[in-house]
Design a protein around this motif. Structure first.
Motif, PDB file in Angstrom:
ATOM      1  N   LEU A   1      35.059  41.673   7.759  1.00 47.55           N
ATOM      2  CA  LEU A   1      36.415  41.183   8.034  1.00 47.55           C
ATOM      3  C   LEU A   1      36.492  40.379   9.332  1.00 47.55           C
ATOM      4  O   LEU A   1      37.337  39.497   9.472  1.00 47.55           O
ATOM      5  CB  LEU A   1      37.395  42.354   8.113  1.00 47.55           C
ATOM      6  CG  LEU A   1      37.620  43.154   6.837  1.00 47.55           C
ATOM      7  CD1 LEU A   1      38.646  44.253   7.077  1.00 47.55           C
ATOM      8  CD2 LEU A   1      38.069  42.255   5.703  1.00 47.55           C
ATOM      9  N   GLY A   2      35.639  40.681  10.290  1.00 45.74           N
ATOM     10  CA  GLY A   2      35.687  39.988  11.572  1.00 45.74           C
ATOM     11  C   GLY A   2      34.879  40.741  12.600  1.00 45.74           C
ATOM     12  O   GLY A   2      33.966  41.508  12.255  1.00 45.74           O
ATOM     13  N   ALA A   3      35.200  40.540  13.872  1.00 45.18           N
ATOM     14  CA  ALA A   3      34.489  41.200  14.970  1.00 45.18           C
ATOM     15  C   ALA A   3      35.455  42.045  15.782  1.00 45.18           C
ATOM     16  O   ALA A   3      36.641  41.711  15.921  1.00 45.18           O
ATOM     17  CB  ALA A   3      33.815  40.164  15.867  1.00 45.18           C
ATOM     18  N   ALA A   4      34.938  43.148  16.321  1.00 47.12           N
ATOM     19  CA  ALA A   4      35.761  44.078  17.099  1.00 47.12           C
ATOM     20  C   ALA A   4      36.185  43.451  18.427  1.00 47.12           C
ATOM     21  O   ALA A   4      35.507  42.572  18.975  1.00 47.12           O
ATOM     22  CB  ALA A   4      34.989  45.365  17.340  1.00 47.12           C
ATOM     23  N   MET A   5      37.302  43.917  18.941  1.00 49.54           N
ATOM     24  CA  MET A   5      37.838  43.454  20.224  1.00 49.54           C
ATOM     25  C   MET A   5      38.043  44.651  21.147  1.00 49.54           C
ATOM     26  O   MET A   5      38.393  45.749  20.700  1.00 49.54           O
ATOM     27  CB  MET A   5      39.177  42.738  20.008  1.00 49.54           C
ATOM     28  CG  MET A   5      39.108  41.551  19.073  1.00 49.54           C
ATOM     29  SD  MET A   5      40.779  40.927  18.676  1.00 49.54           S
ATOM     30  CE  MET A   5      41.304  40.320  20.270  1.00 49.54           C
TER      31      MET A   5
ATOM     32  N   TYR B   1      30.422  43.533  14.229  1.00 50.80           N
ATOM     33  CA  TYR B   1      31.188  43.274  13.007  1.00 50.80           C
ATOM     34  C   TYR B   1      31.948  44.508  12.504  1.00 50.80           C
ATOM     35  O   TYR B   1      31.451  45.639  12.586  1.00 50.80           O
ATOM     36  CB  TYR B   1      30.263  42.771  11.900  1.00 50.80           C
ATOM     37  CG  TYR B   1      29.578  41.465  12.227  1.00 50.80           C
ATOM     38  CD1 TYR B   1      30.304  40.369  12.679  1.00 50.80           C
ATOM     39  CD2 TYR B   1      28.193  41.327  12.103  1.00 50.80           C
ATOM     40  CE1 TYR B   1      29.687  39.174  12.990  1.00 50.80           C
ATOM     41  CE2 TYR B   1      27.563  40.127  12.404  1.00 50.80           C
ATOM     42  CZ  TYR B   1      28.313  39.051  12.856  1.00 50.80           C
ATOM     43  OH  TYR B   1      27.703  37.872  13.176  1.00 50.80           O
ATOM     44  N   VAL B   2      33.133  44.219  11.972  1.00 50.44           N
ATOM     45  CA  VAL B   2      33.948  45.244  11.314  1.00 50.44           C
ATOM     46  C   VAL B   2      33.806  45.024   9.808  1.00 50.44           C
ATOM     47  O   VAL B   2      34.214  43.982   9.284  1.00 50.44           O
ATOM     48  CB  VAL B   2      35.420  45.149  11.751  1.00 50.44           C
ATOM     49  CG1 VAL B   2      36.266  46.169  10.999  1.00 50.44           C
ATOM     50  CG2 VAL B   2      35.537  45.359  13.259  1.00 50.44           C
ATOM     51  N   ASN B   3      33.198  45.994   9.130  1.00 47.85           N
ATOM     52  CA  ASN B   3      32.860  45.861   7.712  1.00 47.85           C
ATOM     53  C   ASN B   3      33.607  46.872   6.848  1.00 47.85           C
ATOM     54  O   ASN B   3      34.042  47.921   7.338  1.00 47.85           O
ATOM     55  CB  ASN B   3      31.356  46.056   7.503  1.00 47.85           C
ATOM     56  CG  ASN B   3      30.525  45.060   8.301  1.00 47.85           C
ATOM     57  OD1 ASN B   3      30.885  43.889   8.396  1.00 47.85           O
ATOM     58  ND2 ASN B   3      29.418  45.528   8.876  1.00 47.85           N
ATOM     59  N   VAL B   4      33.725  46.538   5.573  1.00 49.52           N
ATOM     60  CA  VAL B   4      34.312  47.447   4.584  1.00 49.52           C
ATOM     61  C   VAL B   4      33.311  47.592   3.443  1.00 49.52           C
ATOM     62  O   VAL B   4      32.963  46.597   2.803  1.00 49.52           O
ATOM     63  CB  VAL B   4      35.644  46.907   4.027  1.00 49.52           C
ATOM     64  CG1 VAL B   4      36.247  47.899   3.041  1.00 49.52           C
ATOM     65  CG2 VAL B   4      36.622  46.611   5.151  1.00 49.52           C
ATOM     66  N   PRO B   5      32.810  48.790   3.161  1.00 53.44           N
ATOM     67  CA  PRO B   5      31.843  48.963   2.065  1.00 53.44           C
ATOM     68  C   PRO B   5      32.506  48.787   0.708  1.00 53.44           C
ATOM     69  O   PRO B   5      33.617  49.279   0.485  1.00 53.44           O
ATOM     70  CB  PRO B   5      31.330  50.391   2.254  1.00 53.44           C
ATOM     71  CG  PRO B   5      32.413  51.088   2.998  1.00 53.44           C
ATOM     72  CD  PRO B   5      33.075  50.064   3.861  1.00 53.44           C
ATOM     73  N   LEU B   6      31.841  48.091  -0.207  1.00 51.44           N
ATOM     74  CA  LEU B   6      32.391  47.906  -1.554  1.00 51.44           C
ATOM     75  C   LEU B   6      32.574  49.246  -2.258  1.00 51.44           C
ATOM     76  O   LEU B   6      33.478  49.405  -3.084  1.00 51.44           O
ATOM     77  CB  LEU B   6      31.477  47.010  -2.378  1.00 51.44           C
ATOM     78  CG  LEU B   6      31.423  45.526  -2.012  1.00 51.44           C
ATOM     79  CD1 LEU B   6      30.531  44.769  -2.989  1.00 51.44           C
ATOM     80  CD2 LEU B   6      32.806  44.896  -1.980  1.00 51.44           C
TER      81      LEU B   6
ATOM     82  N   LEU C   1      38.184  53.191  14.590  1.00 53.63           N
ATOM     83  CA  LEU C   1      39.312  52.263  14.682  1.00 53.63           C
ATOM     84  C   LEU C   1      38.924  51.081  15.559  1.00 53.63           C
ATOM     85  O   LEU C   1      38.381  51.258  16.651  1.00 53.63           O
ATOM     86  CB  LEU C   1      40.525  52.979  15.274  1.00 53.63           C
ATOM     87  CG  LEU C   1      41.809  52.169  15.379  1.00 53.63           C
ATOM     88  CD1 LEU C   1      42.313  51.772  13.998  1.00 53.63           C
ATOM     89  CD2 LEU C   1      42.881  52.960  16.124  1.00 53.63           C
ATOM     90  N   ALA C   2      39.169  49.877  15.071  1.00 56.05           N
ATOM     91  CA  ALA C   2      38.770  48.684  15.826  1.00 56.05           C
ATOM     92  C   ALA C   2      39.864  47.638  15.779  1.00 56.05           C
ATOM     93  O   ALA C   2      40.319  47.245  14.692  1.00 56.05           O
ATOM     94  CB  ALA C   2      37.474  48.106  15.250  1.00 56.05           C
ATOM     95  N   ALA C   3      40.287  47.188  16.969  1.00 58.66           N
ATOM     96  CA  ALA C   3      41.104  45.973  17.025  1.00 58.66           C
ATOM     97  C   ALA C   3      40.160  44.830  16.656  1.00 58.66           C
ATOM     98  O   ALA C   3      39.063  44.720  17.208  1.00 58.66           O
ATOM     99  CB  ALA C   3      41.665  45.778  18.415  1.00 58.66           C
ATOM    100  N   THR C   4      40.560  43.992  15.695  1.00 66.60           N
ATOM    101  CA  THR C   4      39.621  43.054  15.074  1.00 66.60           C
ATOM    102  C   THR C   4      40.127  41.621  15.123  1.00 66.60           C
ATOM    103  O   THR C   4      41.293  41.361  14.789  1.00 66.60           O
ATOM    104  CB  THR C   4      39.382  43.454  13.600  1.00 66.60           C
ATOM    105  OG1 THR C   4      38.958  44.824  13.557  1.00 66.60           O
ATOM    106  CG2 THR C   4      38.318  42.577  12.956  1.00 66.60           C
ATOM    107  N   MET C   5      39.248  40.716  15.545  1.00 64.75           N
ATOM    108  CA  MET C   5      39.504  39.290  15.391  1.00 64.75           C
ATOM    109  C   MET C   5      39.112  38.944  13.951  1.00 64.75           C
ATOM    110  O   MET C   5      37.937  38.959  13.598  1.00 64.75           O
ATOM    111  CB  MET C   5      38.665  38.475  16.372  1.00 64.75           C
ATOM    112  CG  MET C   5      38.708  36.966  16.159  1.00 64.75           C
ATOM    113  SD  MET C   5      40.274  36.198  16.625  1.00 64.75           S
ATOM    114  CE  MET C   5      40.152  36.260  18.415  1.00 64.75           C
TER     115      MET C   5
END
Length: 512
Positions: free
Chosen positions: A24-28, A38-43, A399-403
Motif C-alpha cells: 500500500l505504501g511506506a510507513a511514516m 513497506y506496509v503490506n497486506v497479505p492476499l 499500526l502504521a501511519a502510511t504514505m
C-alpha cells in the motif's frame, strides 16, 4: 525522539509474509516517510473484509483505486460500487505527474502507468451492462426482509410463492408479484381460501404499498430477466488479470431502498452459489462498497441482521467485502468487528461530537508505542492513512501511519467517447442488455381471469338463452291451447251466435 531503528524493524517484521501480498505504501514516523519500510497486506487474509474511512477529500477513493489495481494484477476480480462516478478512469493509464514521482521516490517504489480490464455495469437506464434479478430468485424470506413486513404479511408472501410454485406461475418482475397479490383477494379469493386459508385484503394492500415504494425507486428496472450470473464477475483477461467490474450508481443516491435491495440480493446470490473455498491463500472476489452508509442508514433491523449474517459467513466463499465511508461509526458495530483491514484517512474535529467520534475511532486500532492515534487521525495529510491489517496467521499487523502509493491508472473519469468505445467491446452487454418479457404470472393470471370471465359470460348467455326458450315455449303452449279450444265442435256450438241469442232470450224472459 522515538527510536526510528526499532520502528523500522517492527514495520519490516510485521509486514513480511511468505505468501503473495499487496504493497500500500511506506510507513511514516513523526511526519517523515521511511523509504522501503513497506506496509503490506497479505492476499491470504483479504477475504477477512475491510474498511476505508476518512473525511471528504482525504484520499479514500484513490486508496480504493490502488487496491483494485493491485488485486487485478494478482489475477483477482474486483467489484466496485461507483456512487460518485469517478472510478471509470481505471480503464486508462495514468498520465503521470511530478508529484506522483516525488511521492513514489519517498516510498521507494517505481511508478508505472497502467490500464486495467474494466466492465461497466448499471442498475438503471445509464449505459452499461444491465443488472437484473427475478422475484423468484429472491425467495419469500429475502423479499419479506427487504420489504420490512410484519410476521403475518411475511406468511402471506410465503403463501403467494407456494401458490405460484404449485401452479407453475413464474414470478419474474414486480408486475407479476403485484398481480398475484391482487388475484389472491380478488378473482382468486375462493381458490386461495380453499387451499391456503383466508388472506386479508388489508395485509395484501400493505404489501402492495411496500412494492410501490421499491418500484418508484427503480425496482421495475432491476426485477426481471435476463438475470445476471454472478460467475460473470470472476472473469480473467488474456493477460491473467482480474476484471474490475464497476457498477455505476451515480443516479441512485436518493434511492437507498433500491441500493440496499440490490446489495443484499447480490450477496445472497454469491453466498448460495459460490463453493466453499477453504484455505486457498487468495480470495475469489473482492467487493468495494462506496458510500456504505447508504446501505445501513435505510436498512430495517431484519435487513441489518441479514447483512451481518452474510458478512460473517461469506468470507468462507473467498469473498472480501470492503466498506468505504466517511466515518467508521457509519458501519454497525457487529459488522465493524468483522473487518480485518482498516485504512483510516484523516478525520476532522470541528465539534465536540467530532472529537468524541475520533476518540472512539482511535480505540478501534491496535495499541502502539509510536503514535498517539487520536492525534495522528487529525494530522494526516491527503493520501496518508493509518493502516492495520491481519497477517497470515490472522494477527493485527503493527499500526502504521502510511504514505499511500498513487494509482497506476487515470485518477479521472472516462470521456463519453472512451466510455462508448469500452461498452461497444463488452461481451457481457451483448448477453444481458436484451430485455426479455416472457410469459409469466402476470400474463398467465390475466389469461386465467379472461378465461373465467369468458366462461362466466358463456354460462350467463346460456342461462339467458334457456330463459328465452322457456318463455317462448310457454307462449307457444298458450297459443296452441287457444287454437285447440276454438277448433272443438262442442265449443263451436256453444259459442255460435244462435245458441248465444237463445240463451240471452231465455234469460230475458226469466227476468220479466
Amino acid at each position: 525522539m522515538k527510536n526510528k531503528a526499532d520502528f523500522i524493524k517492527q514495520i519490516n517484521e510485521g509486514n513480511s509474509f511468505k505468501g503473495d501480498f499487496i504493497t500500500l505504501g511506506a510507513a511514516m514516523l513523526e511526519g517523515e516517510t521511511i523509504t522501503n519500510a513497506y506496509v503490506n497486506v497479505p492476499l491470504k487474509t483479504m477475504n477477512r473484509h475491510g474498511l476505508i474511512a476518512g473525511a471528504t477529500g482525504t484520499g479514500k477513493t484513490k486508496t480504493l483505486q490502488v487496491l483494485a489495481e493491485n488485486l487485478s494484477e494478482k489475477g483477482i476480480p474486483v467489484l466496485l460500487m461507483d456512487i460518485k462516478g469517478d472510478l471509470s478512469g481505471l480503464a486508462k493509464p495514468s498520465p503521470g505527474h511530478p508529484k506522483i514521482d516525488e511521492r513514489h521516490e519517498k516510498i521507494g517504489l517505481p511508478f508505472e502507468p497502467k490500464s486495467f480490464p474494466v466492465e461497466i455495469l448499471t442498475l438503471s437506464k445509464q449505459d452499461g451492462v444491465r443488472l437484473r434479478a427475478t422475484i423468484s430468485e429472491f425467495g419469500p424470506v429475502l423479499i419479506s426482509r427487504i420489504l420490512d413486513v410484519t410476521e403475518t404479511q411475511a406468511g402471506i408472501i410465503s403463501v403467494i410463492f407456494k401458490y405460484c410454485d404449485d401452479h407453475k406461475l413464474p414470478l419474474l418482475d414486480l408486475k407479476d408479484f403485484k398481480k398475484i397479490l391482487q388475484y389472491a383477494t380478488g378473482d382468486g379469493k375462493q381458490e386461495f381460501e380453499e387451499a391456503y386459508g383466508r388472506i386479508s385484503t388489508a395485509s395484501t394492500g400493505a404489501i402492495l404499498r411496500k412494492l410501490v415504494e421499491i418500484e418508484q425507486q427503480g425496482g421495475d428496472l432491476f426485477f426481471g430477466e435476463t438475470s445476471f450470473d454472478t460467475q460473470d464477475l470472476l472473469r480473467i483477461d488474456e493477460n491473467g488479470r482480474g476484471y474490475i467490474n464497476i457498477i455505476r450508481l451515480t443516479d441512485i443516491q436518493d434511492r437507498p431502498k433500491l441500493f440496499s435491495t440490490f446489495m443484499l440480493s447480490l450477496l445472497a446470490e454469491i453466498y448460495s452459489t459460490f463453493p466453499e473455498q477453504g484455505d486457498s491463500g487468495r480470495p475469489e472476489l473482492i467487493m468495494f462498497i462506496d458510500e456504505a452508509h447508504l446501505i445501513f442508514n435505510e436498512a430495517s433491523d431484519a435487513l441489518l441482521n441479514q447483512i451481518e449474517s452474510i458478512v460473517k459467513l461469506i468470507r468462507s466463499k473467498g469473498i472480501g467485502l470492503y466498506f468505504v465511508t466517511q466515518n467508521p461509526t457509519d458501519v454497525p458495530e457487529a459488522v465493524l468487528g468483522q473487518l480485518g483491514l482498516k485504512v483510516q484517512h484523516a478525520l476532522r474535529a470541528f465539534t465536540a461530537k467530532d472529537r468524541k467520534a475520533i476518540k472512539l475511532t482511535a480505540e478501534n486500532y491496535p495499541d502502539t508505542d509510536y503514535y498517539d492515534t487520536a492525534d495522528v487521525l487529525t494530522s494526516l495529510g491527503i493520501g496518508e492513512a493509518l493502516v492495520s491489517a491481519l497477517d497470515e496467521k490472522g494477527r493485527p499487523t503493527p499500526l502504521a501511519a502510511t504514505m499511500m502509493r498513487a494509482p497506476m491508472s487515470r485518477m479521472d473519469i472516462l470521456t463519453e467517447s472512451e466510455l462508448s468505445s469500452l461498452l461497444s467491446e463488452s461481451q457481457l452487454a451483448k448477453k444481458y442488455n436484451k430485455e426479455i418479457d416472457r410469459e409469466s404470472a402476470y400474463e398467465m393470471l390475466n389469461e386465467k381471469i379472461e378465461q373465467a370471465e369468458a366462461e362466466e359470460a358463456k354460462q350467463k348467455a346460456l342461462k339467458e338463452k334457456e330463459a328465452i326458450e322457456r318463455a317462448e315455449s310457454k307462449k307457444r303452449q298458450s297459443t296452441s291451447s287457444r287454437q285447440s279450444t276454438r277448433q272443438n265442435p262442442f265449443v263451436k256450438v256453444l259459442s255460435s251466435p244462435t245458441v248465444i241469442r237463445s240463451v240471452l232470450g231465455i234469460l230475458t224472459k226469466m227476468l220479466k
